[in-house]
Enzyme design. Structure first.
Site, short mmCIF file in Angstrom:
data_model
loop_
_atom_site.label_atom_id
_atom_site.label_comp_id
_atom_site.label_asym_id
_atom_site.label_seq_id
_atom_site.Cartn_x
_atom_site.Cartn_y
_atom_site.Cartn_z
N ASP A 96 0.82 -1.17 -0.09
CA ASP A 96 -0.03 0.11 0.02
C ASP A 96 0.77 1.24 0.16
O ASP A 96 2.23 1.01 0.03
CB ASP A 96 -0.99 0.05 1.24
CG ASP A 96 -1.93 -1.15 1.18
OD1 ASP A 96 -2.53 -1.49 0.01
OD2 ASP A 96 -2.49 -1.60 2.27
N TYR B 253 6.28 -9.28 7.23
CA TYR B 253 6.09 -7.89 7.27
C TYR B 253 6.75 -7.32 8.73
O TYR B 253 6.57 -8.12 9.89
CB TYR B 253 4.76 -7.30 7.45
CG TYR B 253 3.96 -7.38 6.05
CD1 TYR B 253 3.74 -6.06 5.33
CD2 TYR B 253 3.67 -8.50 5.54
CE1 TYR B 253 3.32 -5.70 4.29
CE2 TYR B 253 3.15 -8.36 4.34
CZ TYR B 253 3.07 -7.27 3.58
OH TYR B 253 2.47 -7.19 2.20
#
Length: 285
Positions: A147, A205
């Protein structure tokens, strides 16, 4: 390697009994026409009915086994617990070569990875350079989409091209032409059935929480007062394992929301708290 040789022999001789011993109970097979078959019995029936050309070559790439037949047909095998769990048949175009790029980028100035009209994105920036260098109209396929404002230490993409440029030359030219916040680490030629998205083994992540206000970390860390690490980890551990994460994503009646999270934990690192989340795949947003 012994497993691969046993599979090859069983496939060439249509030995159903030997093949049965090599397949995982949850095996899935996708044929070249994109028909899918599930379960050992149905997969074996389909394999026995198919008339395959002779096997030209067989080899491995990372966690995959790849079979090239005498014509354009190819087969990709994936394993689980030492047994074949996925079989993917497809036809390949030998006029093209498949290129893999391992890269990193700082996402601060980009509207996410995916190409968007009238917005600067990582994908759009890379494709513009590749179109110029190869003379082809390139569409890159990433291992995942990030994103807006998200960074990548190691993102893997692939694309197909007819360009004669060598991997080393392509790497050099891309790093000259790309902005400094996108860096190509490795360029390599990979088997035609390799897929950056579908062949992912894991995604990790890191979410960084800084406990000291620092203007130079504004795009890379969230400021928060020091946390109780034990209490934090007690909460994070609840996310590990297989769960339905539909409450964390945009509602979509057709999407599978079950995910297996291998790791979800917080660690102290140089005055910061870093949350590490690892899975084979994540949901949108």
């Amino acid at each position: 390697m012994a497993m691969d040789l046993n599979f090859r022999k069983a496939l060439e001789t249509k030995d159903r009994e030997s093949m049965d011993a090599l397949l995982h109970k949850d095996v899935v097979m996708r044929l070249a026409d994109e028909t899918t078959v599930h379960g050992i019995s149905d997969v074996l029936d389909a394999l026995m009915e198919e008339s395959f050309p002779g096997i030209k070559q067989m080899g491995s790439y990372e966690n995959l086994t790849l079979v090239q037949f005498e014509n354009t047909l190819a087969l990709k095998l994936k394993y689980r617990n030492g047994l074949v769990s996925r079989l993917y048949f497809d036809h390949i175009n030998e006029a093209y070569k498949r290129i893999r790029i391992d890269l990193s980028y700082d996402g601060t100035l980009y509207h996410g990875f995916q190409r968007q009209k009238k917005k600067v994105t990582v994908q759009g920036t890379i494709e513009k350079v590749l179109n110029h260098l190869t003379g082809d109209t390139i569409t890159i396929t990433p291992s995942g989409r990030t994103d807006k404002g998200v960074h990548a230490l190691k993102q893997v993409v692939h694309f197909d091209t007819t360009s004669p440029l060598s991997p080393n030359r392509l790497e050099t030219l891309m790093n000259r032409m790309l902005p400094s916040d996108i860096v190509v680490k490795i360029v390599s030629v990979v088997p035609a059935l390799f897929h950056a998205r579908f062949d992912v083994r894991r995604k990790v992540y890191h979410y960084t929480i800084t406990h000291e206000r620092n203007a130079f970390e504004a795009h890379y860390a969230l400021y928060h007062e020091p946390l109780d690490l034990d209490a934090f980890n007690a909460i994070l551990r609840r996310f590990e394992g297989v769960h339905d994460f539909s409450g964390f994503t945009r509602k979509n009646a057709h999407s599978m929301t079950m995910r297996s999270v291998r790791t979800c934990k917080a660690v102290r690192k140089e005055g910061k708290t870093v949350v590490v989340v690892e899975s084979e795949g994540f949901l949108r947003h």
